[in-house]
Design an enzyme around this catalytic site. Structure first.
Site, PDB file in Angstrom:
ATOM      1  N   PHE A 151       0.857  -1.182   0.000  1.00 35.59           N
ATOM      2  CA  PHE A 151       0.000   0.000   0.000  1.00 35.59           C
ATOM      3  C   PHE A 151       0.891   1.229   0.000  1.00 35.59           C
ATOM      4  CE2 PHE A 151      -2.221   3.506   2.037  1.00 35.59           C
ATOM      5  CZ  PHE A 151      -3.388   3.555   1.289  1.00 35.59           C
ATOM      6  N   ASP A 259       9.409   2.281   1.616  1.00 34.22           N
ATOM      7  CA  ASP A 259       8.239   3.007   2.094  1.00 34.22           C
ATOM      8  C   ASP A 259       8.097   2.741   3.587  1.00 34.22           C
ATOM      9  OD1 ASP A 259       5.705   3.807   2.892  1.00 34.22           O
ATOM     10  OD2 ASP A 259       4.693   3.114   1.089  1.00 34.22           O
ATOM     11  N   LYS A 288       3.271   9.694   8.681  1.00 31.55           N
ATOM     12  CA  LYS A 288       2.526   9.220   9.844  1.00 31.55           C
ATOM     13  C   LYS A 288       3.050   9.757  11.175  1.00 31.55           C
ATOM     14  CE  LYS A 288       0.017   5.290   7.987  1.00 31.55           C
ATOM     15  NZ  LYS A 288      -1.318   5.876   8.121  1.00 31.55           N
TER      16      LYS A 288
END
Length: 450
Positions: A151, A259, A288
């Site tokens: 993702f 990532d 995040k």
């Protein structure tokens, strides 16, 4: 069990939440999902309180955003100090020192014994798209390889790189061209009778074949992967696989992008999860938990790669805002002073020990896994067939929520409960939350057997 922290007094949603929920449905599109049918009033550390007075232990952390906890005093203080001075000038109009200081710290902390440079953006998807943009500029190549189950975001290129169709890609094509998906290990679901080592070797062979059957490596700018897949259910690859892919990239002049949007900043017990795999990525994307809830993301990369773009080719209006940079510096200060990497390891040990007990007690649990405080339970209808049980996962989360614990689902088959509790959670809060999760599984299984 006597509850000290979780306290749900009304059925969710409560009366105040119901009113707001009606307004939400009238004003906000249904495509913007929500997991908990209530609204926050306040949050501190690892606790959430809603507008009806219910208090929850937070095992979600805003999807891994609040590693240092909600409203940490150090972060709040940094924002209070910054806001009266200036809120935004645009780094490409008039610069500010916090951007430089945060860039220096991230370059120093990230994997790789080489000179690095850092740029800031707004979101994880934007960081991933810009990392590909940089890779294409540097290599002069167009193709990008991601992996099945990965993702990388919901914008066009990030969505194209994402390796799961629903809910992220379904009916949203056509997608960006020259994006390919290679295989990725899912050890729990490897072929029956095959050892983990043999499985890893087979997947590496398939990746090599991929560069024959799908795309020639001379056309590939970058290979992007999460060190541990987040949305696909905390799938942990074998170290040999990650290193094998990295070596293939080096062999063919392909840039390796890590990532670290969900894994970064202490979640796995290290600042960056790639440190578990002994790999030094060419580019690393972060976001995040980077700024405890402020919208900021970043790309950390080899100096010669990051410098290849010309002035004006990278950036954006709000990229690396002063508030985001100050919050990011405060987060790193908290992580160092409170030794949150070590705390993540201890949390993970406690969680995995509890998961082991749950596994012995509940045969609806097919697998439990994780690194550091990035832990997950996978629910199945049958341990022999490993048939995913999405419905059970939903029931467990609902039962947990009604008892005062907020957790998240995940998984390729939507059958995983993942835990992303703030790393500042106390032992007492963690123990109570895990006990409630156990109660929720017991109640969910009992409801099936009635």
């Amino acid at each position: 069990m006597s509850k000290q922290f979780a306290n749900v007094n009304t059925a969710l949603p409560g009366p105040k939440a119901k009113e707001l929920l009606d307004r939400r449905h009238n004003a906000v599109p249904d495509g913007v999902s929500y997991g908990t049918p209530t609204f926050v009033e306040s949050a501190k550390g690892a606790l959430l309180k809603d507008i009806d007075g219910n208090q929850f232990i937070d095992f979600a952390g805003a999807i891994g955003v609040n590693n240092v906890g909600h409203s940490h005093d150090t972060v709040v203080g940094a924002l209070q100090e910054q806001a009266p001075k200036y809120i935004h000038t645009g780094f490409n109009v008039m610069m500010y020192d916090s951007y430089i200081e945060l860039a220096e710290k991230l370059a120093d902390l990230s994997p790789g014994r080489f000179d690095k440079k850092v740029m800031f953006l707004n979101s994880g998807a934007e960081a991933n798209e810009n990392a590909v943009k940089i890779a294409r500029k540097y290599t002069g190549r167009q193709a990008v390889v991601s992996v099945s189950g990965g993702f990388h975001g919901r914008t066009l290129l990030a969505m194209s790189m994402t390796g799961k169709v629903k809910p992220y890609k379904y009916e949203y094509g056509p997608f960006a061209p020259e994006v390919y998906h290679a295989p990725f290990p899912y050890n729990y679901r490897r072929p029956e009778g095959m050892t983990e080592e043999a499985y890893t070797d087979e997947l590496l062979r398939r990746v090599k074949d991929f560069f024959i059957t799908e795309v020639d490596p001379s056309q590939v700018a970058a290979f992007i992967m999460e060190p541990i897949q987040g949305e696909s259910g905390f799938i942990v690859p074998d170290k040999k696989f990650v290193q094998g892919v990295y070596e293939l990239c080096k062999q063919h002049g392909i840039l390796f992008i890590a990532d670290e949007i969900q894994t970064g900043f202490g979640r796995t017990g290290k600042y960056f999860a790639m440190d578990h795999f002994g790999v030094e990525p060419d580019l690393v994307t972060v976001s995040k938990s980077m700024a405890a809830g402020l919208p900021i993301s970043g790309i950390i990369g080899r100096q010669e790669i990051m410098d290849f773009a010309n002035a004006g080719e990278l950036g954006g209006t709000y990229c690396g805002t002063p508030l985001g940079c100050r919050a990011g510096l405060a987060v790193l200060d908290v992580m160092e002073k409170e030794n949150l990497n070590a705390r993540a390891v201890k949390i993970g040990e406690k969680v995995m020990d509890k998961f082991s007990t749950m596994y012995e007690k509940f045969d609806v649990i097919g697998d439990y896994r994780g690194i550091g405080a990035m832990c997950a339970l996978e629910f199945v209808k049958d341990r022999d067939t490993k048939e995913p049980d999405k419905d059970m996962t939903g029931r467990v989360l609902k039962e947990a929520r009604e008892r005062g614990v907020i957790a998240l689902n995940a998984g390729i088959f939507d059958n995983v409960v993942r835990l992303l509790m703030p790393l500042v959670i106390t032992d007492e809060q963690l123990d109570e939350g895990l006990d409630i999760l156990g109660e929720a599984i017991e109640a969910a299984t009992a409801s099936v057997n009635v």
